[in-house]
Structure formats: C-alpha cells, structure tokens
Design a protein around this motif. Structure first.
Motif, PDB file in Angstrom:
ATOM      1  N   ARG A  61     -20.493 -21.972  20.875  1.00 32.38           N
ATOM      2  CA  ARG A  61     -19.865 -22.162  22.188  1.00 32.38           C
ATOM      3  C   ARG A  61     -18.451 -21.599  22.231  1.00 32.38           C
ATOM      4  O   ARG A  61     -17.631 -22.007  23.040  1.00 32.38           O
ATOM      5  N   ASP A  62     -18.161 -20.664  21.364  1.00 29.25           N
ATOM      6  CA  ASP A  62     -16.847 -20.023  21.341  1.00 29.25           C
ATOM      7  C   ASP A  62     -16.991 -18.528  21.611  1.00 29.25           C
ATOM      8  O   ASP A  62     -17.927 -17.882  21.127  1.00 29.25           O
ATOM      9  N   VAL A  63     -16.069 -17.982  22.389  1.00 28.24           N
ATOM     10  CA  VAL A  63     -16.013 -16.541  22.619  1.00 28.24           C
ATOM     11  C   VAL A  63     -14.576 -16.095  22.400  1.00 28.24           C
ATOM     12  O   VAL A  63     -13.642 -16.891  22.473  1.00 28.24           O
ATOM     13  N   MET A  64     -14.400 -14.812  22.126  1.00 28.69           N
ATOM     14  CA  MET A  64     -13.071 -14.249  21.954  1.00 28.69           C
ATOM     15  C   MET A  64     -12.901 -13.124  22.967  1.00 28.69           C
ATOM     16  O   MET A  64     -13.760 -12.255  23.081  1.00 28.69           O
ATOM     17  N   ILE A  65     -11.825 -13.158  23.745  1.00 28.29           N
ATOM     18  CA  ILE A  65     -11.645 -12.242  24.854  1.00 28.29           C
ATOM     19  C   ILE A  65     -10.353 -11.446  24.705  1.00 28.29           C
ATOM     20  O   ILE A  65      -9.354 -11.953  24.209  1.00 28.29           O
ATOM     21  N   PHE A  66     -10.366 -10.181  25.128  1.00 31.27           N
ATOM     22  CA  PHE A  66      -9.133  -9.389  25.178  1.00 31.27           C
ATOM     23  C   PHE A  66      -9.365  -8.145  26.024  1.00 31.27           C
ATOM     24  O   PHE A  66     -10.481  -7.675  26.191  1.00 31.27           O
ATOM     25  N   GLY A  67      -8.251  -7.626  26.576  1.00 30.33           N
ATOM     26  CA  GLY A  67      -8.320  -6.430  27.401  1.00 30.33           C
ATOM     27  C   GLY A  67      -7.893  -6.670  28.833  1.00 30.33           C
ATOM     28  O   GLY A  67      -7.143  -7.608  29.147  1.00 30.33           O
ATOM     29  N   GLU A  68      -8.386  -5.813  29.721  1.00 31.17           N
ATOM     30  CA  GLU A  68      -7.997  -5.859  31.133  1.00 31.17           C
ATOM     31  C   GLU A  68      -8.556  -7.106  31.819  1.00 31.17           C
ATOM     32  O   GLU A  68      -9.693  -7.508  31.574  1.00 31.17           O
ATOM     33  N   ASN A  69      -7.735  -7.668  32.721  1.00 29.34           N
ATOM     34  CA  ASN A  69      -8.145  -8.886  33.419  1.00 29.34           C
ATOM     35  C   ASN A  69      -7.733  -8.844  34.889  1.00 29.34           C
ATOM     36  O   ASN A  69      -7.556  -9.878  35.513  1.00 29.34           O
ATOM     37  N   ASN A  70      -7.577  -7.624  35.444  1.00 29.35           N
ATOM     38  CA  ASN A  70      -7.100  -7.524  36.821  1.00 29.35           C
ATOM     39  C   ASN A  70      -8.078  -8.099  37.828  1.00 29.35           C
ATOM     40  O   ASN A  70      -7.698  -8.502  38.926  1.00 29.35           O
ATOM     41  N   HIS A  71      -9.364  -8.139  37.488  1.00 29.84           N
ATOM     42  CA  HIS A  71     -10.372  -8.762  38.346  1.00 29.84           C
ATOM     43  C   HIS A  71     -10.868 -10.076  37.743  1.00 29.84           C
ATOM     44  O   HIS A  71     -11.915 -10.585  38.150  1.00 29.84           O
ATOM     45  N   CYS A  72     -10.124 -10.601  36.760  1.00 26.44           N
ATOM     46  CA  CYS A  72     -10.510 -11.815  36.033  1.00 26.44           C
ATOM     47  C   CYS A  72     -11.857 -11.644  35.336  1.00 26.44           C
ATOM     48  O   CYS A  72     -12.629 -12.586  35.185  1.00 26.44           O
ATOM     49  N   GLN A  73     -12.133 -10.402  34.878  1.00 30.60           N
ATOM     50  CA  GLN A  73     -13.381 -10.124  34.172  1.00 30.60           C
ATOM     51  C   GLN A  73     -13.420 -10.752  32.787  1.00 30.60           C
ATOM     52  O   GLN A  73     -14.478 -10.776  32.150  1.00 30.60           O
ATOM     53  N   LEU A  74     -12.276 -11.298  32.339  1.00 33.07           N
ATOM     54  CA  LEU A  74     -12.255 -12.043  31.080  1.00 33.07           C
ATOM     55  C   LEU A  74     -12.537 -13.527  31.304  1.00 33.07           C
ATOM     56  O   LEU A  74     -12.608 -14.299  30.346  1.00 33.07           O
ATOM     57  N   GLY A  75     -12.671 -13.924  32.571  1.00 35.05           N
ATOM     58  CA  GLY A  75     -12.943 -15.322  32.871  1.00 35.05           C
ATOM     59  C   GLY A  75     -11.722 -16.203  32.830  1.00 35.05           C
ATOM     60  O   GLY A  75     -11.838 -17.428  32.718  1.00 35.05           O
ATOM     61  N   VAL A  76     -10.549 -15.585  32.949  1.00 33.82           N
ATOM     62  CA  VAL A  76      -9.286 -16.329  32.915  1.00 33.82           C
ATOM     63  C   VAL A  76      -8.507 -15.989  34.178  1.00 33.82           C
ATOM     64  O   VAL A  76      -8.301 -14.806  34.483  1.00 33.82           O
ATOM     65  N   SER A  77      -8.076 -16.987  34.914  1.00 33.71           N
ATOM     66  CA  SER A  77      -7.315 -16.743  36.136  1.00 33.71           C
ATOM     67  C   SER A  77      -5.923 -16.218  35.791  1.00 33.71           C
ATOM     68  O   SER A  77      -5.429 -16.399  34.686  1.00 33.71           O
ATOM     69  N   GLY A  78      -5.298 -15.563  36.750  1.00 35.04           N
ATOM     70  CA  GLY A  78      -3.949 -15.054  36.542  1.00 35.04           C
ATOM     71  C   GLY A  78      -3.850 -13.550  36.597  1.00 35.04           C
ATOM     72  O   GLY A  78      -2.781 -13.000  36.836  1.00 35.04           O
ATOM     73  N   HIS A  79      -4.945 -12.853  36.335  1.00 33.57           N
ATOM     74  CA  HIS A  79      -5.029 -11.394  36.462  1.00 33.57           C
ATOM     75  C   HIS A  79      -4.191 -10.629  35.444  1.00 33.57           C
ATOM     76  O   HIS A  79      -4.076  -9.415  35.546  1.00 33.57           O
TER      77      HIS A  79
END
Length: 268
Positions: A61-79
């Motif tokens: 149940r763990d994922v690791m995210i990094f990179g562009e997030n301008n559309h919140c494609q990482l699942g994190v708000s804030g862009h």
C-alpha cells in the motif's frame, strides 16, 4: 537490488534527484537508489508518464512519486513538481485515505496529465486532469487526489487492468472486454468520432475482434495482442507504422497486422 535506473529529460524531476539535470544516455544513467523498506525489493514496478514517475510494489500500500504535478497527476494537491522521490501510503498520506479493505496495489498506469491505479479489491482510483474525460468520472472535473471510479462496480464489472493514454484511458475487465474513455479523435479509442462529440466522459465498450491478453496505448493509437497471438491496432495510422497518409476520416481506421489489411470497425 532496489536500484532504479532513470535517464532522459529531467526538467520536472521525473528522473528523481536534481531538477534540470538531464540524463541523455543509458550509458550515463542516473541511478535512483530506493530507500527504507523498498531496498532489495525485486518486485518493484515503475510507471513512467510523460513527465512524472510512480514506483510501486504489487501487493503493498505504498507508492513513491516524483516529477511534474501541474495537473496533480502525482495525486498530490498544490500543483508543485516533486523533485525528490516522495513516499505516499494509501491509508495515511492521501486525503481522503484509501480504506485498508481495498487491499494493496495491483498496478498503476501513468500518462501525460493523469494516472490510474487498480487495487486488489478490484477498485479503480483515478487522479489528475479530466479535461477530455480521460478519468472516466462522467465530468471534466480534475481530481487532485485519488478518486474512486464507481462506473464498473455499478455495472457489475471487475476490472483486470488499467492503461493510461494521451487524454484517454482503457480498462480491461474479467470477461475479456475493453472499455475506453476520453478523447475520440484519430480513432484513439476505437470508437466513432464526430465533431459534435469529440470526447466521451464515461467508459464505453470498445468493439474488438478478440479479447486482448496484452494492451498498450500511445499518443493517439492503441495496439493489443489476442490469446492466439494475433496483433491488432487502431487509431492514428502513422503511429501504427502504416504508410497510409493522415486524413480527416482516420478515426475509423483499424488494422490487422496478421492479414496486413484494413478493416472497417464494427459499430455496436
């Protein structure tokens, strides 16, 4: 051994580590050393989008995210872009948290502006842009954090795999069907296109000659392999490696690689 090799464009930190430090060759690749409980995990999987990356291990149940997030494609708000790998736990870090009853991750698929996740319960979570209906939620509203897709459960269908394409998504189900949602131009969904209906906001069944065992989607096309080894494709002809010139009516092009012949799509 818990090491992920990344290379290529790193303007948004999608290779992990120092932003803007591009790595152009596999011979000079950046090695992203996975830390903590991830180290030594031979089952680690990588989902690479256009400018973002998600690492995960099936069954956890763990994922690791990094990179562009301008559309919140990482699942994190804030862009804001995330340059250094950031660990997210389904039941803790995401808001709202994903219930433990949903189980661990089966697979994750990423594209330019959105991401899809299939869990052990059969639930599908989507996040990012839905400007062209690629999230399949019935609207063009973006989701900054994982949102549970209700369509398949409401239809009594079990999803077996998820595939994020450019402004579109595909879902295969346990009965061998394929559903597509999002942008319709160039035949990328294998569905009819009309100027007054450029997108579909909910998953629609894609009429295929045989159920797929492996499916992959690109910029404006999709290819898949059937159980008998037959290889099919639909969408933009140039992306399918065909010599046919691009034209306005290309939305209805299908190609059977086995007979090397074009076929008119069967409309339901």
């Amino acid at each position: 051994d818990g090491v992920v090799a990344t290379f290529g464009d790193n303007r948004h930190g999608q290779c992990g580590g120092v932003q803007h430090e591009d790595v152009y060759s596999a011979h000079h690749r950046k090695t992203l050393r996975v830390y903590g409980d991830w180290a030594g995990n031979a089952g680690l999987k990588v989902a690479a989008g256009a400018r973002h990356t998600i690492l995960y291990t099936p069954g956890t149940r763990d994922v690791m995210i990094f990179g562009e997030n301008n559309h919140c494609q990482l699942g994190v708000s804030g862009h804001q872009d995330i340059v250094s790998p950031h660990q997210q736990t389904l039941g803790a870090h995401w808001n709202p948290p994903i219930p433990a009853s949903e189980g661990g991750v089966v697979s994750i698929s990423t594209s330019g502006t959105h991401s899809l996740m299939l869990l052990e319960s059969g639930a599908v979570y989507v996040w990012g842009s839905s400007l062209d209906g690629q999230l399949g939620t019935g609207s063009t509203t973006a989701h900054t954090t994982p949102f549970k897709l209700k369509f398949f459960a409401a239809q009594g269908l079990t999803v077996s795999s998820v595939h994020a394409g450019h402004s579109c998504s595909f879902f295969t189900t346990a009965d061998g069907s394929v559903y597509g949602t999002g942008k319709l131009d160039e035949g990328r969904l294998g569905l009819p296109w009309a100027p007054h209906k450029p997108v579909t906001l909910l998953p629609k069944p894609v009429p295929l000659p045989a159920p797929p065992v492996s499916l992959s989607t690109g910029l404006s096309h999709c290819t898949y392999v059937a159980a008998d080894g037959a290889w099919y494709g639909f969408g933009g002809a140039q992306k399918l490696g065909l010599s046919m010139p691009m034209c306005k009516d290309i939305a209805d092009i299908r190609y059977d690689y086995n007979t090397q012949a074009y076929a008119e799509p069967h409309m339901p």
